[in-house]
Design a protein around this motif. Structure first.
Motif, mmCIF file in Angstrom:
data_model
loop_
_atom_site.group_PDB
_atom_site.id
_atom_site.type_symbol
_atom_site.label_atom_id
_atom_site.label_comp_id
_atom_site.label_asym_id
_atom_site.label_seq_id
_atom_site.Cartn_x
_atom_site.Cartn_y
_atom_site.Cartn_z
ATOM 1 N N TYR A 95 -79.344 1.779 24.249
ATOM 2 C CA TYR A 95 -79.324 0.333 24.396
ATOM 3 C C TYR A 95 -80.723 -0.179 24.700
ATOM 4 C CZ TYR A 95 -78.301 -4.316 26.117
ATOM 5 O OH TYR A 95 -78.291 -5.668 26.291
ATOM 6 N N GLN A 96 -81.095 -1.175 23.974
ATOM 7 C CA GLN A 96 -82.381 -1.825 24.177
ATOM 8 C C GLN A 96 -82.118 -3.233 24.700
ATOM 9 O OE1 GLN A 96 -85.363 -0.243 23.351
ATOM 10 N NE2 GLN A 96 -84.123 1.533 22.874
ATOM 11 N N ASN A 97 -82.839 -3.629 25.701
ATOM 12 C CA ASN A 97 -82.721 -4.995 26.202
ATOM 13 C C ASN A 97 -84.117 -5.587 26.242
ATOM 14 O OD1 ASN A 97 -81.243 -7.206 27.206
ATOM 15 N ND2 ASN A 97 -81.868 -6.705 29.281
ATOM 16 N N LEU A 98 -84.292 -6.656 25.505
ATOM 17 C CA LEU A 98 -85.576 -7.327 25.439
ATOM 18 C C LEU A 98 -85.722 -8.276 26.618
ATOM 19 C CD1 LEU A 98 -88.150 -8.023 23.809
ATOM 20 C CD2 LEU A 98 -86.798 -9.769 22.663
ATOM 21 N N ASN A 99 -86.821 -8.159 27.336
ATOM 22 C CA ASN A 99 -87.132 -9.094 28.404
ATOM 23 C C ASN A 99 -87.629 -10.375 27.751
ATOM 24 O OD1 ASN A 99 -88.059 -10.557 30.560
ATOM 25 N ND2 ASN A 99 -89.513 -9.004 31.259
ATOM 26 N N VAL A 100 -86.763 -11.351 27.606
ATOM 27 C CA VAL A 100 -87.112 -12.561 26.862
ATOM 28 C C VAL A 100 -88.155 -13.421 27.565
ATOM 29 C CG1 VAL A 100 -84.938 -12.643 25.609
ATOM 30 C CG2 VAL A 100 -85.156 -13.875 27.766
ATOM 31 N N THR A 101 -88.412 -13.158 28.835
ATOM 32 C CA THR A 101 -89.405 -13.954 29.549
ATOM 33 C C THR A 101 -90.828 -13.675 29.048
ATOM 34 O OG1 THR A 101 -89.614 -12.352 31.351
ATOM 35 C CG2 THR A 101 -87.969 -14.115 31.606
ATOM 36 N N ILE A 102 -91.014 -12.594 28.301
ATOM 37 C CA ILE A 102 -92.342 -12.324 27.750
ATOM 38 C C ILE A 102 -92.595 -13.120 26.475
ATOM 39 C CG2 ILE A 102 -92.432 -10.013 28.764
ATOM 40 C CD1 ILE A 102 -91.936 -8.883 25.939
ATOM 41 N N LEU A 103 -91.552 -13.769 25.970
ATOM 42 C CA LEU A 103 -91.667 -14.582 24.763
ATOM 43 C C LEU A 103 -91.991 -16.029 25.123
ATOM 44 C CD1 LEU A 103 -88.445 -13.306 22.966
ATOM 45 C CD2 LEU A 103 -90.804 -12.636 22.443
ATOM 46 N N SER A 104 -92.553 -16.738 24.163
ATOM 47 C CA SER A 104 -92.775 -18.168 24.380
ATOM 48 C C SER A 104 -91.406 -18.853 24.460
ATOM 49 C CB SER A 104 -93.621 -18.751 23.255
ATOM 50 O OG SER A 104 -92.949 -18.641 22.017
ATOM 51 N N PRO A 105 -91.327 -19.996 25.124
ATOM 52 C CA PRO A 105 -90.026 -20.659 25.302
ATOM 53 C C PRO A 105 -89.262 -20.923 24.004
ATOM 54 C CG PRO A 105 -91.650 -21.658 26.736
ATOM 55 C CD PRO A 105 -92.399 -20.684 25.854
ATOM 56 N N ASP A 106 -89.969 -21.228 22.921
ATOM 57 C CA ASP A 106 -89.262 -21.519 21.671
ATOM 58 C C ASP A 106 -88.716 -20.271 20.987
ATOM 59 O OD1 ASP A 106 -91.911 -20.767 21.045
ATOM 60 O OD2 ASP A 106 -91.825 -21.791 19.111
ATOM 61 N N ALA A 107 -89.081 -19.080 21.450
ATOM 62 C CA ALA A 107 -88.574 -17.841 20.865
ATOM 63 C C ALA A 107 -87.542 -17.152 21.752
ATOM 64 C CB ALA A 107 -89.736 -16.882 20.584
ATOM 65 N N GLN A 108 -87.313 -17.679 22.943
ATOM 66 C CA GLN A 108 -86.417 -17.008 23.890
ATOM 67 C C GLN A 108 -84.962 -17.015 23.446
ATOM 68 O OE1 GLN A 108 -87.256 -18.469 27.843
ATOM 69 N NE2 GLN A 108 -89.259 -17.465 27.874
ATOM 70 N N ASP A 109 -84.505 -18.078 22.803
ATOM 71 C CA ASP A 109 -83.117 -18.097 22.306
ATOM 72 C C ASP A 109 -82.905 -17.009 21.262
ATOM 73 O OD1 ASP A 109 -82.254 -20.133 23.931
ATOM 74 O OD2 ASP A 109 -82.479 -21.699 22.416
ATOM 75 N N LEU A 110 -83.877 -16.848 20.372
ATOM 76 C CA LEU A 110 -83.790 -15.784 19.375
ATOM 77 C C LEU A 110 -83.774 -14.420 20.052
ATOM 78 C CD1 LEU A 110 -83.712 -14.778 16.476
ATOM 79 C CD2 LEU A 110 -86.200 -15.068 16.376
ATOM 80 N N GLY A 111 -84.580 -14.251 21.081
ATOM 81 C CA GLY A 111 -84.592 -12.999 21.838
ATOM 82 C C GLY A 111 -83.245 -12.708 22.474
ATOM 83 N N GLU A 112 -82.616 -13.736 23.041
ATOM 84 C CA GLU A 112 -81.278 -13.555 23.639
ATOM 85 C C GLU A 112 -80.254 -13.176 22.570
ATOM 86 O OE1 GLU A 112 -80.280 -13.324 26.665
ATOM 87 O OE2 GLU A 112 -82.057 -14.038 27.700
ATOM 88 N N GLY A 113 -80.346 -13.802 21.419
ATOM 89 C CA GLY A 113 -79.439 -13.457 20.324
ATOM 90 C C GLY A 113 -79.631 -12.019 19.870
ATOM 91 N N LEU A 114 -80.869 -11.566 19.822
ATOM 92 C CA LEU A 114 -81.133 -10.177 19.440
ATOM 93 C C LEU A 114 -80.654 -9.204 20.517
ATOM 94 C CD1 LEU A 114 -84.615 -10.410 17.699
ATOM 95 C CD2 LEU A 114 -82.386 -10.005 16.646
ATOM 96 N N ASN A 115 -80.696 -9.603 21.781
ATOM 97 C CA ASN A 115 -80.131 -8.766 22.839
ATOM 98 C C ASN A 115 -78.636 -8.552 22.616
ATOM 99 O OD1 ASN A 115 -82.315 -8.026 24.451
ATOM 100 N ND2 ASN A 115 -82.208 -9.896 25.670
ATOM 101 N N LEU A 116 -77.938 -9.603 22.266
ATOM 102 C CA LEU A 116 -76.502 -9.489 22.007
ATOM 103 C C LEU A 116 -76.248 -8.640 20.767
ATOM 104 C CD1 LEU A 116 -73.741 -10.329 23.050
ATOM 105 C CD2 LEU A 116 -73.934 -12.404 21.679
ATOM 106 N N LEU A 117 -77.038 -8.843 19.721
ATOM 107 C CA LEU A 117 -76.919 -8.028 18.516
ATOM 108 C C LEU A 117 -77.147 -6.558 18.837
ATOM 109 C CD1 LEU A 117 -76.566 -7.839 15.428
ATOM 110 C CD2 LEU A 117 -79.052 -8.125 15.261
ATOM 111 N N SER A 118 -78.121 -6.275 19.682
ATOM 112 C CA SER A 118 -78.403 -4.894 20.082
ATOM 113 C C SER A 118 -77.177 -4.258 20.733
ATOM 114 C CB SER A 118 -79.588 -4.867 21.045
ATOM 115 O OG SER A 118 -79.856 -3.567 21.490
ATOM 116 N N LYS A 119 -76.536 -5.000 21.623
ATOM 117 C CA LYS A 119 -75.324 -4.507 22.295
ATOM 118 C C LYS A 119 -74.224 -4.211 21.277
ATOM 119 C CE LYS A 119 -71.807 -6.079 25.560
ATOM 120 N NZ LYS A 119 -70.704 -6.775 24.956
#
Length: 89
Positions: free
Chosen positions: A22-46
Motif C-alpha cells: 500500500y502506498q499513501n501519498l502525503n498530499v500536503t507536499i503538493l500544491s493546493p490545486d493538486a491535492q484533490d487529485l492526490g487524495e483521489g490517487l490515494n483511494l485508487l491505490s487502496k
C-alpha cells in the motif's frame, strides 16, 4: 498544476500500478490545486491493492478469499467474475 506536482503524481501512479504494498501519498507536499487529485490517487491505490491481494489469493488456490472493502467499485467486477466461474462447476 506545477511540474513538481506532475512528477510526484506520475511517480505515485507508477507505484500504484507496479507495487505490491500500500502506498499513501502525503498530499500536503503538493500544491493546493493538486491535492484533490492526490487524495483521489490515494483511494485508487487502496482499491487497486485490494484487487491485487484478492486475485493473488484466488490464484494461489484460496477459494474462500475475502474480496476487501465493500466500497471498492473495482473489486465488484472481479467478485462477479469469480462467482460466474464458480457456477460452471
Amino acid at each position: 498544476m506545477e511540474k513538481r506536482d506532475a512528477e510526484i503524481l506520475l511517480n505515485f501512479l507508477k507505484d500504484i500500478m507496479y507495487s505490491r504494498r500500500y502506498q499513501n501519498l502525503n498530499v500536503t507536499i503538493l500544491s493546493p490545486d493538486a491535492q484533490d487529485l492526490g487524495e483521489g490517487l490515494n483511494l485508487l491505490s487502496k482499491y487497486v491493492l485490494e484487487c491485487k491481494r484478492y486475485i493473488d489469493e484466488l490464484t494461489s488456490g484460496k477459494a474462500d478469499a475475502k474480496p476487501g472493502s465493500e466500497d471498492n467499485p473495482l473489486i465488484k467486477h472481479i467478485v462477479s467474475l469469480v462467482d460466474s466461474l464458480g457456477q460452471d462447476k
